[in-house]
Design an enzyme around this catalytic site. Structure first.
Site, mmCIF file in Angstrom:
data_model
loop_
_atom_site.group_PDB
_atom_site.id
_atom_site.type_symbol
_atom_site.label_atom_id
_atom_site.label_comp_id
_atom_site.label_asym_id
_atom_site.label_seq_id
_atom_site.Cartn_x
_atom_site.Cartn_y
_atom_site.Cartn_z
ATOM 1 N N LEU A 46 0.878 -1.143 0.293
ATOM 2 C CA LEU A 46 -0.271 0.122 -0.045
ATOM 3 C C LEU A 46 0.614 1.002 0.219
ATOM 4 O O LEU A 46 1.619 1.612 0.637
ATOM 5 C CB LEU A 46 -1.114 -0.007 1.307
ATOM 6 C CG LEU A 46 -2.188 -1.231 1.587
ATOM 7 C CD1 LEU A 46 -2.673 -0.794 2.153
ATOM 8 C CD2 LEU A 46 -2.572 -0.912 0.101
ATOM 9 N N GLY A 87 2.443 -5.994 8.284
ATOM 10 C CA GLY A 87 1.708 -4.255 7.905
ATOM 11 C C GLY A 87 1.067 -4.553 6.594
ATOM 12 O O GLY A 87 -0.176 -4.721 6.583
ATOM 13 N N ASP A 88 1.848 -3.314 6.040
ATOM 14 C CA ASP A 88 0.793 -3.741 4.616
ATOM 15 C C ASP A 88 1.068 -3.718 3.602
ATOM 16 O O ASP A 88 0.880 -3.741 2.507
ATOM 17 C CB ASP A 88 0.554 -1.829 4.653
ATOM 18 C CG ASP A 88 2.041 -0.996 3.519
ATOM 19 O OD1 ASP A 88 2.923 -2.023 3.774
ATOM 20 O OD2 ASP A 88 1.958 -0.614 4.026
ATOM 21 N N GLU A 89 2.056 -5.306 3.806
ATOM 22 C CA GLU A 89 2.252 -5.880 2.688
ATOM 23 C C GLU A 89 0.624 -7.271 1.560
ATOM 24 O O GLU A 89 0.851 -7.937 3.219
ATOM 25 C CB GLU A 89 3.542 -7.181 2.907
ATOM 26 C CG GLU A 89 4.203 -5.392 2.093
ATOM 27 C CD GLU A 89 5.872 -5.835 2.663
ATOM 28 O OE1 GLU A 89 6.839 -5.662 2.249
ATOM 29 O OE2 GLU A 89 5.619 -6.973 3.366
#
Length: 172
Positions: A46, A87-89
């Protein structure tokens, strides 16, 4: 049953976690070898998520991640897998694709879906996504190497200006 589910799913998004993703990748490789099919691995990061966490707080960031998971799930077919690495993965395994164009169309749908504003707690938040794509068996034949090459392609997309899709075979 609850413990089993907790061991293989992300507690925030309820998507498969890294452990279950590894299993799904191994299954996709075995099926693809047996049926002589291709599949694609999309590595999604993201763009701008850190800013949301910093400015709006982690509870809002958590809500964004939940919505991201819902949007990913809405884009894929039932036979595909969307997973959260942390996280944002995120990762999507697109099984049984005919060619690179199939993966490109889904990746573009993901980019569009994740670019729609997120309305949370009277806030309208904007994100985008950078996506790297590896194809099996063209780019790699090993699950970990597929993840690595898709990750490498994703970082290339970020360097090229974000909100893009890059295929590993075009960046190596």
């Amino acid at each position: 049953k609850e413990l089993q589910h907790a061991a293989f799913h992300d507690p925030l998004t309820d998507l498969p976690n890294r452990t279950l993703l590894q299993d799904r990748l191994e299954q996709a490789i075995a099926i693809s070898e047996r049926k002589k099919q291709k599949f694609a691995l999309l590595f999604i990061d993201l763009d701008g998520f850190k800013r949301i966490n910093d400015d709006a707080g982690h509870p809002v960031g958590d809500e964004v991640l939940k919505i991201v998971a819902q949007r990913l799930f809405a884009v894929i077919r039932g036979m595909d897998t969307a997973a959260r690495l942390g996280g944002d993965e995120f990762v999507i395994v697109l099984t049984d694709i005919v060619n690179e164009d199939n993966a490109a169309r889904v990746a573009e749908k993901v980019v569009e879906s994740l670019s729609v504003p997120y309305c949370i707690a009277d806030l309208s938040l904007q994100l985008s996504a950078s996506i790297g794509v590896s194809l099996y068996p063209n780019d790699q034949q090993d699950a970990n190497e597929l993840l690595r090459t898709a990750d490498e392609a994703m970082y290339h997309a970020k360097r090229e200006g974000k909100r893009q899709v890059k295929f590993y075979n075009n960046v190596s």
